[in-house]
Every structure is written in structure tokens, then in C-alpha cells.
Design a protein around this motif. Structure first.
Motif, PDB file in Angstrom:
ATOM      1  N   GLY A   1      37.740  73.108  25.868  1.00 31.86           N
ATOM      2  CA  GLY A   1      38.162  71.721  25.658  1.00 31.86           C
ATOM      3  C   GLY A   1      37.082  70.665  25.801  1.00 31.86           C
ATOM      4  O   GLY A   1      37.378  69.465  25.826  1.00 31.86           O
ATOM      5  N   TYR A   2      35.841  71.058  25.897  1.00 32.07           N
ATOM      6  CA  TYR A   2      34.738  70.080  25.985  1.00 32.07           C
ATOM      7  C   TYR A   2      34.327  69.652  24.571  1.00 32.07           C
ATOM      8  O   TYR A   2      34.745  70.262  23.584  1.00 32.07           O
ATOM      9  CB  TYR A   2      33.562  70.705  26.750  1.00 32.07           C
ATOM     10  N   PRO A   3      33.470  68.619  24.447  1.00 32.34           N
ATOM     11  CA  PRO A   3      33.149  68.122  23.095  1.00 32.34           C
ATOM     12  C   PRO A   3      32.434  69.169  22.236  1.00 32.34           C
ATOM     13  O   PRO A   3      31.407  69.715  22.641  1.00 32.34           O
ATOM     14  CB  PRO A   3      32.201  66.941  23.359  1.00 32.34           C
ATOM     15  N   GLY A   4      32.974  69.450  21.073  1.00 34.70           N
ATOM     16  CA  GLY A   4      32.332  70.371  20.139  1.00 34.70           C
ATOM     17  C   GLY A   4      31.279  69.637  19.317  1.00 34.70           C
ATOM     18  O   GLY A   4      31.084  68.426  19.456  1.00 34.70           O
ATOM     19  N   THR A   5      30.632  70.374  18.435  1.00 28.50           N
ATOM     20  CA  THR A   5      29.487  69.805  17.715  1.00 28.50           C
ATOM     21  C   THR A   5      29.849  69.288  16.328  1.00 28.50           C
ATOM     22  O   THR A   5      29.069  68.576  15.717  1.00 28.50           O
ATOM     23  CB  THR A   5      28.368  70.880  17.645  1.00 28.50           C
ATOM     24  N   ARG A   6      31.037  69.608  15.842  1.00 23.93           N
ATOM     25  CA  ARG A   6      31.427  69.224  14.481  1.00 23.93           C
ATOM     26  C   ARG A   6      31.024  67.790  14.143  1.00 23.93           C
ATOM     27  O   ARG A   6      31.423  66.838  14.828  1.00 23.93           O
ATOM     28  CB  ARG A   6      32.959  69.370  14.353  1.00 23.93           C
ATOM     29  N   GLY A   7      30.162  67.607  13.142  1.00 17.59           N
ATOM     30  CA  GLY A   7      29.739  66.267  12.724  1.00 17.59           C
ATOM     31  C   GLY A   7      28.522  65.739  13.479  1.00 17.59           C
ATOM     32  O   GLY A   7      27.989  64.694  13.130  1.00 17.59           O
ATOM     33  N   CYS A   8      28.091  66.453  14.523  1.00 19.38           N
ATOM     34  CA  CYS A   8      26.955  65.967  15.329  1.00 19.38           C
ATOM     35  C   CYS A   8      25.847  67.012  15.376  1.00 19.38           C
ATOM     36  O   CYS A   8      25.045  67.046  16.326  1.00 19.38           O
ATOM     37  CB  CYS A   8      27.405  65.678  16.763  1.00 19.38           C
ATOM     38  N   GLU A   9      25.786  67.871  14.371  1.00 13.17           N
ATOM     39  CA  GLU A   9      24.875  69.021  14.433  1.00 13.17           C
ATOM     40  C   GLU A   9      23.422  68.608  14.651  1.00 13.17           C
ATOM     41  O   GLU A   9      22.728  69.156  15.517  1.00 13.17           O
ATOM     42  CB  GLU A   9      24.996  69.863  13.146  1.00 13.17           C
ATOM     43  N   TYR A  10      22.950  67.636  13.860  1.00 12.73           N
ATOM     44  CA  TYR A  10      21.525  67.287  13.934  1.00 12.73           C
ATOM     45  C   TYR A  10      21.198  66.587  15.252  1.00 12.73           C
ATOM     46  O   TYR A  10      20.159  66.838  15.865  1.00 12.73           O
ATOM     47  CB  TYR A  10      21.124  66.439  12.715  1.00 12.73           C
ATOM     48  N   GLN A  11      22.122  65.734  15.689  1.00  8.98           N
ATOM     49  CA  GLN A  11      21.911  65.029  16.959  1.00  8.98           C
ATOM     50  C   GLN A  11      21.888  66.022  18.129  1.00  8.98           C
ATOM     51  O   GLN A  11      21.019  65.958  19.007  1.00  8.98           O
ATOM     52  CB  GLN A  11      23.043  64.009  17.152  1.00  8.98           C
ATOM     53  N   ASP A  12      22.836  66.954  18.131  1.00  7.95           N
ATOM     54  CA  ASP A  12      22.876  67.931  19.231  1.00  7.95           C
ATOM     55  C   ASP A  12      21.630  68.810  19.208  1.00  7.95           C
ATOM     56  O   ASP A  12      21.042  69.103  20.248  1.00  7.95           O
ATOM     57  CB  ASP A  12      24.143  68.799  19.138  1.00  7.95           C
TER      58      ASP A  12
ATOM     59  N   PHE B   1      27.069  79.642  19.685  1.00  5.99           N
ATOM     60  CA  PHE B   1      27.847  78.635  18.950  1.00  5.99           C
ATOM     61  C   PHE B   1      29.205  79.224  18.592  1.00  5.99           C
ATOM     62  O   PHE B   1      29.318  80.124  17.759  1.00  5.99           O
ATOM     63  CB  PHE B   1      27.053  78.250  17.699  1.00  5.99           C
ATOM     64  N   ASP B   2      30.242  78.681  19.213  1.00  6.88           N
ATOM     65  CA  ASP B   2      31.589  79.269  19.215  1.00  6.88           C
ATOM     66  C   ASP B   2      32.425  78.762  18.030  1.00  6.88           C
ATOM     67  O   ASP B   2      31.927  78.043  17.154  1.00  6.88           O
ATOM     68  CB  ASP B   2      32.242  78.924  20.565  1.00  6.88           C
ATOM     69  N   TRP B   3      33.701  79.111  18.019  1.00  9.36           N
ATOM     70  CA  TRP B   3      34.506  78.890  16.820  1.00  9.36           C
ATOM     71  C   TRP B   3      35.898  78.329  17.133  1.00  9.36           C
ATOM     72  O   TRP B   3      36.817  78.465  16.343  1.00  9.36           O
ATOM     73  CB  TRP B   3      34.579  80.224  16.048  1.00  9.36           C
TER      74      TRP B   3
ATOM     75  N   ILE C   1      37.711  74.314   8.653  1.00  4.49           N
ATOM     76  CA  ILE C   1      36.253  74.327   8.481  1.00  4.49           C
ATOM     77  C   ILE C   1      35.834  75.654   7.841  1.00  4.49           C
ATOM     78  O   ILE C   1      36.362  76.711   8.183  1.00  4.49           O
ATOM     79  CB  ILE C   1      35.535  74.159   9.842  1.00  4.49           C
ATOM     80  N   ASN C   2      34.881  75.590   6.917  1.00  5.11           N
ATOM     81  CA  ASN C   2      34.336  76.799   6.298  1.00  5.11           C
ATOM     82  C   ASN C   2      33.268  77.373   7.243  1.00  5.11           C
ATOM     83  O   ASN C   2      32.290  76.696   7.563  1.00  5.11           O
ATOM     84  CB  ASN C   2      33.731  76.428   4.938  1.00  5.11           C
ATOM     85  N   ALA C   3      33.468  78.600   7.683  1.00  9.53           N
ATOM     86  CA  ALA C   3      32.593  79.175   8.717  1.00  9.53           C
ATOM     87  C   ALA C   3      31.143  79.240   8.244  1.00  9.53           C
ATOM     88  O   ALA C   3      30.216  78.831   8.949  1.00  9.53           O
ATOM     89  CB  ALA C   3      33.084  80.561   9.105  1.00  9.53           C
ATOM     90  N   ARG C   4      30.973  79.750   7.052  1.00  6.24           N
ATOM     91  CA  ARG C   4      29.604  79.926   6.562  1.00  6.24           C
ATOM     92  C   ARG C   4      28.867  78.583   6.494  1.00  6.24           C
ATOM     93  O   ARG C   4      27.711  78.469   6.918  1.00  6.24           O
ATOM     94  CB  ARG C   4      29.683  80.572   5.188  1.00  6.24           C
ATOM     95  N   GLU C   5      29.560  77.571   5.995  1.00  7.13           N
ATOM     96  CA  GLU C   5      28.922  76.243   5.883  1.00  7.13           C
ATOM     97  C   GLU C   5      28.642  75.648   7.266  1.00  7.13           C
ATOM     98  O   GLU C   5      27.576  75.086   7.502  1.00  7.13           O
ATOM     99  CB  GLU C   5      29.823  75.292   5.096  1.00  7.13           C
ATOM    100  N   ALA C   6      29.618  75.796   8.152  1.00 10.53           N
ATOM    101  CA  ALA C   6      29.450  75.192   9.485  1.00 10.53           C
ATOM    102  C   ALA C   6      28.269  75.821  10.223  1.00 10.53           C
ATOM    103  O   ALA C   6      27.445  75.117  10.832  1.00 10.53           O
ATOM    104  CB  ALA C   6      30.726  75.364  10.303  1.00 10.53           C
ATOM    105  N   TYR C   7      28.163  77.149  10.154  1.00 13.18           N
ATOM    106  CA  TYR C   7      27.055  77.813  10.859  1.00 13.18           C
ATOM    107  C   TYR C   7      25.719  77.556  10.147  1.00 13.18           C
ATOM    108  O   TYR C   7      24.679  77.412  10.787  1.00 13.18           O
ATOM    109  CB  TYR C   7      27.345  79.308  11.043  1.00 13.18           C
ATOM    110  N   ALA C   8      25.756  77.472   8.809  1.00 13.73           N
ATOM    111  CA  ALA C   8      24.516  77.166   8.079  1.00 13.73           C
ATOM    112  C   ALA C   8      24.021  75.766   8.439  1.00 13.73           C
ATOM    113  O   ALA C   8      22.817  75.535   8.605  1.00 13.73           O
ATOM    114  CB  ALA C   8      24.740  77.284   6.575  1.00 13.73           C
TER     115      ALA C   8
END
Ligand code: GLA
Length: 401
Positions: A123-134, A148-150, A156-163
Motif C-alpha cells: 500500500g505504499y506509493p507505487g511508481t506508475r507515472g513517476c518512472e524517470y523521477q524515481d 519492481f513489483d506488480w 497496465i500493459n506489463a511489457r510497456e510498464a517494465y520497459a
């Protein structure tokens, strides 16, 4: 002017599309320790520093366990006003960089956890949308490994999100091992090799020999359940890109033969060896299993071949793994609750690994049999191997040319 901007945008897009993971990382399966299996979210700065010390004093570091990875629970519940991730101020009053510095001062490397979704599994903040900043923050804190969890990844498309996260790490410029933890749901073995160094192939492990354990609306897997799910994945593993059957549960409650089996099989599978027990109070038996040099050498063999199941006879499985110098690792695995007598006539078997074009030819070469757990020679391939395997135990051999 407009056209130039468009051109620049197109160029940067195509560079991003080509960006790949850092090469030459994890050329053998990563080894280390992760907080989750013992501590869940009850982690803090003192525990991490004590664990770093224990990695050194227990001999784990010198056996090859280099990465100390903090799993879920290191963050505060909210990002700051600039959108940066914030370490929990109670748990990590001096911040993450200070902890990373301490870990590095011990000759270790440091890893963190986050999630591709909007929230982590706890339940902590995930990275979605903040990839470069994180990624920039991770590089500034000098981390070396990111799991990097799921969770919270609906839509969300897994391949795109992990890429995307892989590209963000690349852009941040620090070589960081990228560990995909997508539980095998979208067959990451088929697409993740250019993106990360390892990918989970299943849901979570439990200190349970076989079967699954239910917790409300989710379940965790026993060791043998996970082993069965690896059997068809050997072709996807190799230097720099590994199947990850999850962290180790050695020392977390199974019997000694079961722990030995678990560790032997992870070595046969060329799996990442990420211990998950409390290293500050390991029994001598647990230490002996986790630091067995010969078993670790099988896991860390530079050829990087993942072992395959050669046969199943009367509850005894024979797993085989070719090694770089022409040696072979062979594991006889007794899955039953009864002792099993083994009689294995090398001359009548036909052991080969078509993936690496290697065959065990006992007619042209006599191999000596080295028992990795007994630490001694137990014969050669010129005579059948006769032995009794206790219940839930293994015989792990290195066949030496
Ligand atoms: C998922 C992962 C685990 C662990 C937890 C943390 O279940 O698969 O390995 O990281 O999340 O919340």
C-alpha cells in the motif's frame, strides 16, 4: 520551428524506443539477501545495518551474497510536494543514501523495492507515472538493484510498464540490476531479456516443501510447486537474463533435508540466490547450507545453463545441468516421504542438453562423482551409483572430467 520540434520529439522517441537495459550486469545469477521473507514491512535502519554486518561476519558476503535488498515498507505513505518518494522518517531517520553508504562500506551492494502499479503490494506509493523521477532518485541514492513489483497494476500493459522503468534506469545513468517481479503472469521470459536481468516466474514462495498455502484471497507456493513451474523455462535463462523462482526460504522453518533440497534445486536452476532468513541468528546448519561452495559453484557456473529434468522414476527425479568446463551437475531428488534406493547406471543413460549442445558421454570419458553435501568423492561413472536418498532429500553431484 514547429517542424524542428517535431523532429526532435521523434528523434528522442526513437532513442527511447531503442534504449535497452544495462549490459554486462548479473552475468551469473544475482546473490544476496532480501528483507521480505522474514521482516515484511517491519524494517528499519538499525536492522539493515545489523544485517549488513551479519552478511560479513557469517561468511555470506564472502560466499558471494553481495546484494542487500530492502523490500516493501521503506517509504512514507505519501510522496513529497515535488513528487519525490520519501523514506519513512521513523524507520530511516537518516535517509536511504546513508543506509546505502553503510552497506557499501561493508563491501556489499544495495537494493530497493518499488512497484509498476499505483501502489506497492503493502500500500505504499507505487511508481506508475513517476518512472524517470524515481530512477533519478535511486541513482542519486546510489542503489545497485531494483526489485519492481506488480500490485495495483489494473489496466497496465506489463511489457510497456517494465520497459519504461528499464529505460528510466538507463537514462538515470547508474548501472542498476532490474529485477522484474510480475509473478509470471504475462510470461516475462518471452519478452523481458532486453528489459531486465531477472524476472519472477511465479507467485510468492513459502517455507513449505510442496503444495500451496492459502491466505484469504491469495496463496503462496511450496518449493516443489515452484520447481515444477520452472521445468519448461530453461531455454529462456542465460548470462544477464535469469528466470527467478523467488527468494530463498532456507532457515525459515522447513526441515534440514527440505532446506538442502530447496537450495540444491535453486542451484540446479541457475536461480538468483537471494536469502530471506534472519542472518543475525542463523543456525550452523543453515549457514552450512547457504554457504556450501560446491553448490554455489553449480549455480554460479559461467555457462549459465538452467538445469533440466532428465527423468522421473518412482518419485525420484534426476535433474541435470551442463557446466562450462565440461563437468556436469546432477541432482537426484526424492520427492516422497519414504527413503528411496537409487541405482543409476551411467552407461545405460543418455544425458544431454540440446539447448547448449552438450552431452554426457561416459563411454569416452570417465567422470569422477563428487558429492557436494558430503564434500567427498563417491565413485565414478564407470560403475552404477547405488545409494539411498532419505525422504525429501537430495544427492547433489558434480561429475568431474
Ligand atoms: C509481492 C512480491 C513479494 C514481496 C511483496 C511485498 O507479493 O511478490 O516478493 O515483494 O509483494 O509487498
Amino acid at each position: 520551428m514547429m517542424r524542428l520540434t517535431t523532429l526532435a520529439a521523434l528523434l528522442s522517441f526513437s532513442i527511447a524506443a531503442r534504449a535497452q537495459k544495462f549490459e554486462n550486469l548479473a552475468m551469473t545469477p544475482p546473490m544476496g539477501w532480501n528483507s521480505w521473507n522474514t521482516f515484511a514491512v517491519k524494517i528499519d535502519e538499525k536492522m539493515v545495518m545489523d544485517m549488513a554486518d551479519a552478511m560479513v561476519t557469517s561468511g555470506m558476503r564472502d560466499a558471494g551474497y553481495i546484494y542487500l535488498v530492502l523490500d516493501d515498507g521503506w517509504m512514507a505513505m505519501e510522496r513529497d510536494a515535488q513528487g519525490n518518494l520519501v523514506p519513512d522518517p521513523q524507520k530511516f531517520p537518516h535517509g536511504i543514501k546513508a543506509v546505502a553508504d553503510y552497506v557499501h562500506s561493508k563491501g556489499l551492494k544495495f537494493g530497493l523495492y518499488n512497484c509498476a502499479g499505483t501502489k506497492t503490494c503493502a500500500g505504499y506509493p507505487g511508481t506508475r507515472g513517476c518512472e524517470y523521477q524515481d530512477a533519478r532518485n535511486y541513482a542519486a541514492w546510489e542503489i545497485d538493484y531494483l526489485k519492481f513489483d506488480w500490485c495495483s497494476s489494473e489496466g497496465i500493459n506489463a511489457r510497456e510498464a517494465y520497459a519504461t522503468m528499464s529505460k528510466a534506469l538507463r537514462k538515470a545513468g547508474r548501472p542498476i540490476i532490474f529485477s522484474l517481479c510480475e509473478w509470471g503472469q504475462n510470461k516475462p521470459w518471452e519478452w523481458a531479456a532486453p528489459i531486465g536481468q531477472l524476472w519472477r516466474t511465479t507467485g510468492d514462495i513459502n517455507p513449505l516443501y510442496d503444495g500451496i498455502k492459502r491466505y484469504g484471497n491469495w496463496h503462496a507456493n511450496g518449493v516443489m510447486t515452484i520447481v515444477d513451474l520452472q521445468a519448461d523455462l530453461a531455454r529462456y535463462a542465460g548470462p544477464g537474463h535469469w528466470n527467478d523462482p523467488d527468494m530463498l526460504e532456507v532457515g525459515n522453518g522447513m526441515s534440514q533435508p527440505e532446506d538442502r533440497t530447496h537450495f540444491s534445486m535453486w542451484c540446479m536452476l541457475a536461480a538468483p540466490l537471494i536469502s530471506g532468513n534472519d542472518l543475525r541468528k542463523m543456525s550452523p546448519q543453515t549457514t552450512a547450507i547457504l554457504t556450501n561452495k560446491e553448490a554455489i559453484a553449480i549455480d554460479q557456473d559461467p555457462l549459465g545453463a538452467q538445469g533440466i529434468r532428465y527423468s522421473t522414476r518412482d518419485s525420484v527425479e534426476t535433474w541435470v545441468k551442463p557446466l562450462q568446463n565440461g563437468d556436469w551437475a546432477i541432482c537426484f531428488l526424492n520427492r516422497s516421504l519414504n527413503p528411496k534406493n537409487l541405482s543409476f547406471d551411467w552407461g545405460k543413460e543418455n544425458i544431454a542438453d540440446s539447448l547448449v549442445h552438450s552431452a554426457l558421454n561416459v563411454h569416452s570419458t570417465t567422470y569422477s562423482l563428487h558429492d557436494c553435501w558430503q564434500g567427498k568423492n563417491v565413485g565414478s561413472t564407470s560403475a552404477p551409483l547405488a545409494a539411498t536418498i532419505p525422504p525429501h532429500d537430495v544427492i547433489l553431484l558434480r561429475l568431474k572430467k
